[in-house]
Structure formats: C-alpha cells, structure tokens
Design an enzyme around this catalytic site. Structure first.
Site, mmCIF file in Angstrom:
data_model
loop_
_atom_site.group_PDB
_atom_site.id
_atom_site.type_symbol
_atom_site.label_atom_id
_atom_site.label_comp_id
_atom_site.label_asym_id
_atom_site.label_seq_id
_atom_site.Cartn_x
_atom_site.Cartn_y
_atom_site.Cartn_z
ATOM 1 N N ALA A 1 30.350 61.625 58.189
ATOM 2 C CA ALA A 1 29.207 60.944 58.806
ATOM 3 C C ALA A 1 28.317 60.349 57.719
ATOM 4 O O ALA A 1 27.588 61.080 57.042
ATOM 5 C CB ALA A 1 28.411 61.921 59.664
ATOM 6 N N THR B 1 31.906 66.981 56.679
ATOM 7 C CA THR B 1 32.741 67.113 55.486
ATOM 8 C C THR B 1 32.493 66.030 54.446
ATOM 9 O O THR B 1 32.907 66.190 53.296
ATOM 10 C CB THR B 1 34.232 67.117 55.893
ATOM 11 N N GLU B 2 31.853 64.953 54.858
ATOM 12 C CA GLU B 2 31.422 63.906 53.922
ATOM 13 C C GLU B 2 30.133 63.304 54.431
ATOM 14 O O GLU B 2 30.039 62.919 55.592
ATOM 15 C CB GLU B 2 32.414 62.730 53.876
ATOM 16 N N SER B 3 29.160 63.241 53.550
ATOM 17 C CA SER B 3 27.969 62.444 53.822
ATOM 18 C C SER B 3 27.351 62.076 52.484
ATOM 19 O O SER B 3 27.367 62.878 51.548
ATOM 20 C CB SER B 3 26.966 63.205 54.693
#
Length: 156
Positions: free
Chosen positions: A45, A82-84
């Site tokens: 996100a 898991t990703e920002s």
C-alpha cells in the site's frame, strides 16, 4: 491461492505449523476476496500511487483507507502492510511529489500513524534504490544512505 494451500499442506505434512500467505496490492485484495483464504493478509500500500495524497497523508491513507478496506474484505484476518513508502525521484502522480524530503516525511507519517494502531504491522519499502527497475519512481524507494533515519523514525 492453490499454491498457498499446497505450501500450507506440505509444511503441515512435515510438522511445520507456520502461517502461510501471499502478497498482493491492497486494491487487488479488496477486489478479490478469494485472496483472503491465506492465514494472514499481506498487502502492498503506497499512498504515492493513489495520486490524491501528499507524503504527509501517507499514514492516514494506510490506516484510514487501506486497513479498513482490507479488514472489511478479509474479516478476522491479521493484516500486514508488507510494503509502504515513497519515492525520492521520478514524475509526480497527481498531488504526490517524489523527493527525498517527501520520502522522509511519508515514513515519519506512516510511523506516527502506526503508533495509533499497533494491530497492523507496516514494513518500510525498501532498503536501497533498485536501479534495475523500469522507471525513476519505482527505482527510488530506497531508505538507507539517503534519508535521515533519526528524523524519519523520530518519536511522534
């Protein structure tokens, strides 16, 4: 999801009982609740790609837009972002402007928003710039050696 179920089954058959999941963009999970069949929700996100958010709104984007949408799509599942992060260079995306200062601001904003909801784990993306990727936005999410970690992860 068949692969997730296969991996979970295999691990169980050899005595390993660890959670198994997959990772997709949050909009893909929201649109495809079948992806909620894993043991937890793993979602990427990035407020930058929304195009309607500034770096100072990255935390609100994740915790007031993304997380509620994922919890509605996948009731009862633990959510991991898991990703920002935020790119430091490349083209603008609406009001989202890539720069080192904006990258640092987005990480601070995510960190502060996470303080208010510790039920969700958020992982900063990513260690260093990935020059092999297709464009400057995608290449420039690296954190180390570029931004001041003391400022980006300062107490809120």
């Amino acid at each position: 999801m068949a692969k997730v179920y296969d991996v979970r089954g295999y691990l169980g058959s050899v005595g390993v009982t660890t959670p198994v999941s997959t990772v997709h963009t949050w909009v893909n999970i929201r649109a495809n609740p079948a992806l909620c069949g894993a043991d937890f929700v793993g979602a990427n996100a990035h407020a930058f790609y929304d195009g309607g958010r500034t770096s100072g709104q990255a935390g609100d984007f994740v915790f007031k837009t993304v997380v509620p949408a994922l919890k509605a799509a996948c009731p009862g599942k633990k959510v991991y972002i898991t990703e920002s992060g935020w790119p430091s260079r490349g083209g603008n995306n609406g009001v989202a402007v890539p720069s080192v200062a904006d990258e640092q601001n987005a990480l601070l904003n995510l960190n502060c928003a996470n303080r208010d909801d510790t039920s969700v784990s958020v992982y900063a993306f990513e260690y260093d710039d990935q020059l092999w990727k297709g464009n400057d936005n995608e290449r420039s999410f690296g954190i180390f050696g570029k931004i001041n970690l003391g400022t980006a992860f300062a107490p809120c």
